[in-house]
Write a protein that holds these residues in place. Structure first.
Motif, PDB file in Angstrom:
ATOM      1  N   SER A  43      84.597 -42.090  28.754  1.00 54.25           N
ATOM      2  CA  SER A  43      85.393 -42.099  29.968  1.00 54.25           C
ATOM      3  C   SER A  43      86.880 -42.195  29.609  1.00 54.25           C
ATOM      4  CB  SER A  43      84.983 -43.274  30.858  1.00 54.25           C
ATOM      5  OG  SER A  43      85.107 -44.490  30.156  1.00 54.25           O
ATOM      6  N   PRO A  44      87.752 -41.766  30.504  1.00 53.15           N
ATOM      7  CA  PRO A  44      89.191 -41.889  30.223  1.00 53.15           C
ATOM      8  C   PRO A  44      89.611 -43.353  30.231  1.00 53.15           C
ATOM      9  CG  PRO A  44      88.815 -41.064  32.449  1.00 53.15           C
ATOM     10  CD  PRO A  44      87.489 -41.102  31.787  1.00 53.15           C
ATOM     11  N   ALA A  45      90.562 -43.661  29.365  1.00 50.15           N
ATOM     12  CA  ALA A  45      91.071 -45.024  29.264  1.00 50.15           C
ATOM     13  C   ALA A  45      92.594 -44.981  29.345  1.00 50.15           C
ATOM     14  CB  ALA A  45      90.631 -45.671  27.955  1.00 50.15           C
ATOM     15  N   LEU A  46      93.148 -45.947  30.063  1.00 48.52           N
ATOM     16  CA  LEU A  46      94.598 -46.002  30.211  1.00 48.52           C
ATOM     17  C   LEU A  46      95.257 -46.288  28.870  1.00 48.52           C
ATOM     18  CD1 LEU A  46      97.067 -46.033  32.113  1.00 48.52           C
ATOM     19  CD2 LEU A  46      96.765 -48.513  32.264  1.00 48.52           C
ATOM     20  N   LEU A  47      96.255 -45.459  28.559  1.00 53.94           N
ATOM     21  CA  LEU A  47      96.988 -45.610  27.301  1.00 53.94           C
ATOM     22  C   LEU A  47      98.337 -46.283  27.552  1.00 53.94           C
ATOM     23  CD1 LEU A  47      97.235 -44.929  24.271  1.00 53.94           C
ATOM     24  CD2 LEU A  47      98.148 -42.701  24.956  1.00 53.94           C
ATOM     25  N   ILE A  48      99.106 -45.737  28.463  1.00 51.03           N
ATOM     26  CA  ILE A  48     100.439 -46.233  28.772  1.00 51.03           C
ATOM     27  C   ILE A  48     100.862 -45.630  30.099  1.00 51.03           C
ATOM     28  CG2 ILE A  48     101.550 -44.353  27.479  1.00 51.03           C
ATOM     29  CD1 ILE A  48     103.738 -46.302  26.616  1.00 51.03           C
ATOM     30  N   ALA A  49     101.742 -46.318  30.831  1.00 46.87           N
ATOM     31  CA  ALA A  49     102.152 -45.820  32.145  1.00 46.87           C
ATOM     32  C   ALA A  49     103.621 -46.134  32.391  1.00 46.87           C
ATOM     33  CB  ALA A  49     101.291 -46.430  33.250  1.00 46.87           C
ATOM     34  N   ILE A  50     104.230 -45.393  33.323  1.00 47.25           N
ATOM     35  CA  ILE A  50     105.639 -45.591  33.637  1.00 47.25           C
ATOM     36  C   ILE A  50     105.873 -45.377  35.123  1.00 47.25           C
ATOM     37  CG2 ILE A  50     106.388 -43.196  33.281  1.00 47.25           C
ATOM     38  CD1 ILE A  50     108.867 -44.343  31.806  1.00 47.25           C
ATOM     39  N   ARG A  51     106.886 -46.042  35.639  1.00 50.18           N
ATOM     40  CA  ARG A  51     107.349 -45.812  37.011  1.00 50.18           C
ATOM     41  C   ARG A  51     108.748 -45.217  36.953  1.00 50.18           C
ATOM     42  NH1 ARG A  51     104.620 -47.477  41.280  1.00 50.18           N
ATOM     43  NH2 ARG A  51     102.923 -48.982  41.055  1.00 50.18           N
ATOM     44  N   VAL A  53     111.535 -45.972  38.011  1.00 47.85           N
ATOM     45  CA  VAL A  53     112.709 -46.850  37.845  1.00 47.85           C
ATOM     46  C   VAL A  53     113.142 -46.905  36.390  1.00 47.85           C
ATOM     47  CG1 VAL A  53     112.216 -48.256  39.863  1.00 47.85           C
ATOM     48  CG2 VAL A  53     111.212 -48.867  37.663  1.00 47.85           C
ATOM     49  N   SER A  54     112.239 -46.498  35.487  1.00 45.32           N
ATOM     50  CA  SER A  54     112.543 -46.488  34.060  1.00 45.32           C
ATOM     51  C   SER A  54     112.574 -45.060  33.557  1.00 45.32           C
ATOM     52  CB  SER A  54     111.489 -47.272  33.277  1.00 45.32           C
ATOM     53  OG  SER A  54     111.383 -48.589  33.734  1.00 45.32           O
ATOM     54  N   ASN A  55     113.327 -44.819  32.489  1.00 45.81           N
ATOM     55  CA  ASN A  55     113.286 -43.488  31.879  1.00 45.81           C
ATOM     56  C   ASN A  55     112.618 -43.515  30.514  1.00 45.81           C
ATOM     57  OD1 ASN A  55     115.253 -44.629  30.284  1.00 45.81           O
ATOM     58  ND2 ASN A  55     116.928 -43.543  31.286  1.00 45.81           N
ATOM     59  N   LYS A  56     112.150 -44.707  30.126  1.00 45.76           N
ATOM     60  CA  LYS A  56     111.471 -44.826  28.835  1.00 45.76           C
ATOM     61  C   LYS A  56     110.530 -46.026  28.876  1.00 45.76           C
ATOM     62  CE  LYS A  56     112.474 -45.476  23.882  1.00 45.76           C
ATOM     63  NZ  LYS A  56     113.564 -45.667  22.891  1.00 45.76           N
ATOM     64  N   LYS A  57     109.358 -45.827  28.301  1.00 46.76           N
ATOM     65  CA  LYS A  57     108.389 -46.919  28.173  1.00 46.76           C
ATOM     66  C   LYS A  57     107.759 -46.804  26.806  1.00 46.76           C
ATOM     67  CE  LYS A  57     105.599 -50.222  29.763  1.00 46.76           C
ATOM     68  NZ  LYS A  57     104.600 -49.907  30.813  1.00 46.76           N
ATOM     69  N   GLU A  58     107.756 -47.904  26.084  1.00 47.41           N
ATOM     70  CA  GLU A  58     107.265 -47.878  24.709  1.00 47.41           C
ATOM     71  C   GLU A  58     106.155 -48.903  24.540  1.00 47.41           C
ATOM     72  OE1 GLU A  58     110.504 -48.180  22.036  1.00 47.41           O
ATOM     73  OE2 GLU A  58     109.297 -48.021  20.221  1.00 47.41           O
ATOM     74  N   ASP A  59     105.115 -48.510  23.826  1.00 46.59           N
ATOM     75  CA  ASP A  59     104.024 -49.416  23.500  1.00 46.59           C
ATOM     76  C   ASP A  59     103.512 -49.041  22.124  1.00 46.59           C
ATOM     77  OD1 ASP A  59     100.866 -50.401  25.130  1.00 46.59           O
ATOM     78  OD2 ASP A  59     101.865 -51.073  23.300  1.00 46.59           O
ATOM     79  N   GLY A  60     104.003 -49.747  21.134  1.00 44.29           N
ATOM     80  CA  GLY A  60     103.606 -49.446  19.763  1.00 44.29           C
ATOM     81  C   GLY A  60     104.078 -48.069  19.347  1.00 44.29           C
ATOM     82  N   ARG A  61     103.127 -47.226  18.946  1.00 45.74           N
ATOM     83  CA  ARG A  61     103.490 -45.887  18.485  1.00 45.74           C
ATOM     84  C   ARG A  61     103.583 -44.879  19.642  1.00 45.74           C
ATOM     85  NH1 ARG A  61      99.837 -43.519  16.055  1.00 45.74           N
ATOM     86  NH2 ARG A  61      98.052 -44.923  16.398  1.00 45.74           N
ATOM     87  N   PHE A  62     103.326 -45.321  20.843  1.00 50.56           N
ATOM     88  CA  PHE A  62     103.319 -44.431  22.008  1.00 50.56           C
ATOM     89  C   PHE A  62     104.538 -44.698  22.893  1.00 50.56           C
ATOM     90  CE2 PHE A  62      99.095 -42.820  21.258  1.00 50.56           C
ATOM     91  CZ  PHE A  62      98.475 -43.842  20.555  1.00 50.56           C
ATOM     92  N   THR A  63     105.261 -43.626  23.214  1.00 51.26           N
ATOM     93  CA  THR A  63     106.464 -43.740  24.039  1.00 51.26           C
ATOM     94  C   THR A  63     106.461 -42.657  25.104  1.00 51.26           C
ATOM     95  OG1 THR A  63     107.745 -44.611  22.181  1.00 51.26           O
ATOM     96  CG2 THR A  63     108.980 -43.785  24.075  1.00 51.26           C
ATOM     97  N   ILE A  64     106.735 -43.055  26.342  1.00 52.74           N
ATOM     98  CA  ILE A  64     106.917 -42.095  27.431  1.00 52.74           C
ATOM     99  C   ILE A  64     108.422 -41.939  27.663  1.00 52.74           C
ATOM    100  CG2 ILE A  64     106.548 -41.558  29.852  1.00 52.74           C
ATOM    101  CD1 ILE A  64     104.111 -43.371  29.829  1.00 52.74           C
ATOM    102  N   PHE A  65     108.867 -40.694  27.720  1.00 56.32           N
ATOM    103  CA  PHE A  65     110.225 -40.374  28.141  1.00 56.32           C
ATOM    104  C   PHE A  65     110.132 -39.700  29.507  1.00 56.32           C
ATOM    105  CE2 PHE A  65     112.537 -41.439  24.361  1.00 56.32           C
ATOM    106  CZ  PHE A  65     111.595 -41.312  23.338  1.00 56.32           C
ATOM    107  N   PHE A  66     110.927 -40.182  30.462  1.00 61.91           N
ATOM    108  CA  PHE A  66     110.795 -39.735  31.850  1.00 61.91           C
ATOM    109  C   PHE A  66     112.128 -39.204  32.367  1.00 61.91           C
ATOM    110  CE2 PHE A  66     108.570 -39.595  35.791  1.00 61.91           C
ATOM    111  CZ  PHE A  66     109.492 -39.867  36.774  1.00 61.91           C
TER     112      PHE A  66
END
Lengths: 112, 112
Positions: A43-51, A53-66
């Motif tokens: 099944s799919p599992a949540l890795l990382i998420a962003i809203r 209000v932010s343009n960047k979210k980092e969790d270990g080796r995983f980073t979201i740029f928004f």
């Protein structure tokens, strides 16, 4: 019309490299953007998420740029490991517990 | 993380028969969702609930589909009659808030 788009469809990187997965969306009312990963027959599992209000979210080796203006986001996987090989789904939803709208996924293969 | 349970894990039925898929969400979660995933594709939203009541249904939620919460705990998705295009993995998910959705292991349905 696909509301959440992902590219590339598949991606192969060498162990240690950075994988970059792209996502774009249509609906400007979306305010929650999770990335899920899914291994075969699981099944799919949540890795990382962003809203927005932010343009960047980092969790270990995983980073979201928004980028809210362009309605684009990307997931960067640094120092890729073979265990990161999976299909990654970008998703989006509006407020109030609305449904997640999933992209078509990017299948990442990390070669040792 | 929180465990969402789904029964059965697999189901094979003949076209036209009825099938009932069961999901036991995390006990204190208020939001509940059903998604459909055809092999190799993304999850597609079917229906969601808040506090036991239907919030929204997608265009995929055909007249042949129905959802219930028989005893206030687990949820059921019933398809009657089934069609070949109903073959897919059906995931349920639950969430304590408007954000993170936790997915169950899925029920793999094959309609012959």
């Amino acid at each position: 019309q696909q509301q959440v788009r992902q590219s590339p469809q598949s991606l192969t990187v060498w162990e240690g490299e950075t994988a970059i997965l792209n996502c774009s969306y249509e609906d400007s009312t979306f305010d929650y953007f999770p990335w899920y990963w899914q291994f075969p027959r699981e099944s799919p599992a949540l890795l990382i998420a962003i809203r927005p209000v932010s343009n960047k979210k980092e969790d270990g080796r995983f980073t979201i740029f928004f980028n809210k203006r362009e309605k684009k986001l990307s997931l960067h996987i640094t120092d890729s490991q073979p265990g990161d090989s999976a299909t990654y789904f970008c998703a989006a939803s509006g407020q109030g517990g609305r449904a997640l709208i999933f992209g078509t996924g990017t299948t990442v293969s990390v070669s040792p | 993380g929180p465990k969402v349970l789904q029964i059965p894990s697999h189901q094979i039925i003949d076209m036209g028969q009825m099938v009932t898929l069961n999901c036991d969400p995390v006990s204190n979660h208020l939001y509940f969702y059903w998604y459909k995933q055809i092999l190799g594709q993304q999850m597609e939203f079917l229906v969601n609930f808040y506090n036991g009541k239907v919030m929204e249904k997608s265009k995929l939620f055909k007249d042949q589909f129905s959802v219930e919460r028989p005893d206030g705990s687990y949820f059921t998705l019933k398809i009657q009659p089934t069609a070949l295009e109903d073959s897919a993995v059906y995931f349920c998910a639950s969430s304590p808030t408007e954000d993170t959705q936790y997915f169950g292991p899925g029920t793999r349905l094959l309609v012959l």
